[in-house]
Design an enzyme around this catalytic site. Structure first.
Site, mmCIF file in Angstrom:
data_model
loop_
_atom_site.group_PDB
_atom_site.id
_atom_site.type_symbol
_atom_site.label_atom_id
_atom_site.label_comp_id
_atom_site.label_asym_id
_atom_site.label_seq_id
_atom_site.Cartn_x
_atom_site.Cartn_y
_atom_site.Cartn_z
ATOM 1 N N TYR A 18 17.038 46.964 -10.361
ATOM 2 C CA TYR A 18 18.341 47.890 -10.709
ATOM 3 C C TYR A 18 19.829 46.967 -10.452
ATOM 4 O O TYR A 18 20.790 47.298 -10.917
ATOM 5 C CB TYR A 18 18.536 48.860 -9.748
ATOM 6 C CG TYR A 18 17.427 49.908 -9.783
ATOM 7 C CD1 TYR A 18 17.298 50.756 -11.019
ATOM 8 C CD2 TYR A 18 16.467 50.253 -8.771
ATOM 9 C CE1 TYR A 18 16.349 51.776 -11.062
ATOM 10 C CE2 TYR A 18 15.513 51.135 -8.798
ATOM 11 C CZ TYR A 18 15.316 51.987 -9.989
ATOM 12 O OH TYR A 18 14.141 52.726 -10.014
ATOM 13 N N HIS A 23 24.895 51.337 -13.258
ATOM 14 C CA HIS A 23 24.789 52.219 -12.061
ATOM 15 C C HIS A 23 25.224 51.678 -10.892
ATOM 16 O O HIS A 23 25.658 52.259 -9.930
ATOM 17 C CB HIS A 23 23.580 53.231 -11.809
ATOM 18 C CG HIS A 23 23.780 54.534 -12.022
ATOM 19 N ND1 HIS A 23 24.774 55.390 -11.794
ATOM 20 C CD2 HIS A 23 22.882 55.558 -11.361
ATOM 21 C CE1 HIS A 23 24.666 56.701 -11.480
ATOM 22 N NE2 HIS A 23 23.418 56.889 -11.260
ATOM 23 N N TYR A 70 18.550 55.710 -2.855
ATOM 24 C CA TYR A 70 18.830 55.857 -4.209
ATOM 25 C C TYR A 70 20.301 56.486 -4.465
ATOM 26 O O TYR A 70 20.624 57.212 -3.431
ATOM 27 C CB TYR A 70 17.586 56.663 -5.089
ATOM 28 C CG TYR A 70 16.465 55.397 -5.387
ATOM 29 C CD1 TYR A 70 16.474 54.686 -6.127
ATOM 30 C CD2 TYR A 70 15.349 55.550 -4.274
ATOM 31 C CE1 TYR A 70 15.533 53.739 -6.312
ATOM 32 C CE2 TYR A 70 14.439 54.647 -4.545
ATOM 33 C CZ TYR A 70 14.511 53.817 -5.665
ATOM 34 O OH TYR A 70 13.352 52.870 -5.650
ATOM 35 N N ASN A 72 21.429 59.087 -5.904
ATOM 36 C CA ASN A 72 21.289 60.481 -5.655
ATOM 37 C C ASN A 72 21.350 61.069 -3.946
ATOM 38 O O ASN A 72 21.451 62.340 -3.764
ATOM 39 C CB ASN A 72 20.346 61.347 -6.250
ATOM 40 C CG ASN A 72 20.549 60.952 -8.176
ATOM 41 O OD1 ASN A 72 21.346 60.352 -8.310
ATOM 42 N ND2 ASN A 72 19.546 61.545 -8.552
ATOM 43 N N ASN A 118 25.941 62.310 -9.338
ATOM 44 C CA ASN A 118 24.920 62.814 -8.345
ATOM 45 C C ASN A 118 25.246 62.119 -6.970
ATOM 46 O O ASN A 118 25.117 62.553 -5.881
ATOM 47 C CB ASN A 118 23.487 62.646 -8.667
ATOM 48 C CG ASN A 118 23.187 63.854 -9.610
ATOM 49 O OD1 ASN A 118 23.667 64.897 -9.815
ATOM 50 N ND2 ASN A 118 22.336 63.400 -10.659
#
Length: 194
Positions: A18, A23, A70, A72, A118
């Site tokens: 990631y 993000h 993560y 969220n 989120n």
């Protein structure tokens, strides 16, 4: 902690797969800040990697944090970090990606809603307040009919990658300006006149 201490949290997802995603731009900004300040991220008792440094000798202290959870579920680590540092939300700066701002644009604000983000939603719930400062790093909207959830989990495209170092530098400058001069002065500097 010292009274002139700030907790700066960069949002993203953990793991090398990631690291280059849109993000994760919040964590990229924290890497830029840590490099400038000569600080190294270390595993922390909260579920985060933390680096601490002074903005300048005798100046404000920055606690830079990248949650190991993560996006969220960012709220738990942020709440734990606030407790650990004995800081309130008035000393919390969250750096995050923002779909509703064009790429290569920085916007600063305090409080407000989560706008469907989120990570922000979870932080607001966990800390019991939306009244923290945000450094909103514009990533723009996905092209065509691409799902925003897919778009944010893709790496920056070629032209974006070329401009990315300047964007990260500007966002790091914005964090420093908030800490040094306050939010209003930082907004006057970083928000383009309309």
């Amino acid at each position: 902690m010292a009274e002139n201490t700030w907790l700066v949290v960069g949002l993203g997802n953990p793991g090398a797969q990631y690291a280059g995603n849109r993000h994760n731009v919040g964590q990229m900004v924290l890497d830029e800040l840590a490099a400038r300040l000569g600080a190294n991220f270390k595993t922390h008792k909260t579920p985060s990697r933390v680096a601490e440094a002074f903005l300048r000798p005798g100046g404000p202290k920055l606690v830079l944090a990248k949650p190991n959870t993560y996006m969220n579920t960012s709220g738990g680590p942020v709440s734990a970090l606030l407790k650990f540092t004995s800081l309130g939300v008035d000393r919390l700066i969250v750096v995050h990606d923002e779909l509703d701002i064009p790429f290569d644009t920085i916007k600063l604000k305090q409080g407000g809603g989560h706008g469907g983000h989120n990570g922000l939603r979870d932080i607001q719930k966990a800390v019991g307040s939306p009244d923290f400062t945000r450094v909103r790093v514009g990533i723009g909207r996905p092209p065509g009919r691409q799902d925003p959830a897919d778009y944010v989990l893709k790496d920056f495209a070629g032209a974006e990658r070329q401009a990315l170092p300047n964007l990260l530098s500007d966002a790091a400058d914005a964090v420093e300006a908030i800490v040094d001069a306050g939010l209003v002065a930082a907004q006057q500097r970083f928000h383009a006149p309309s």
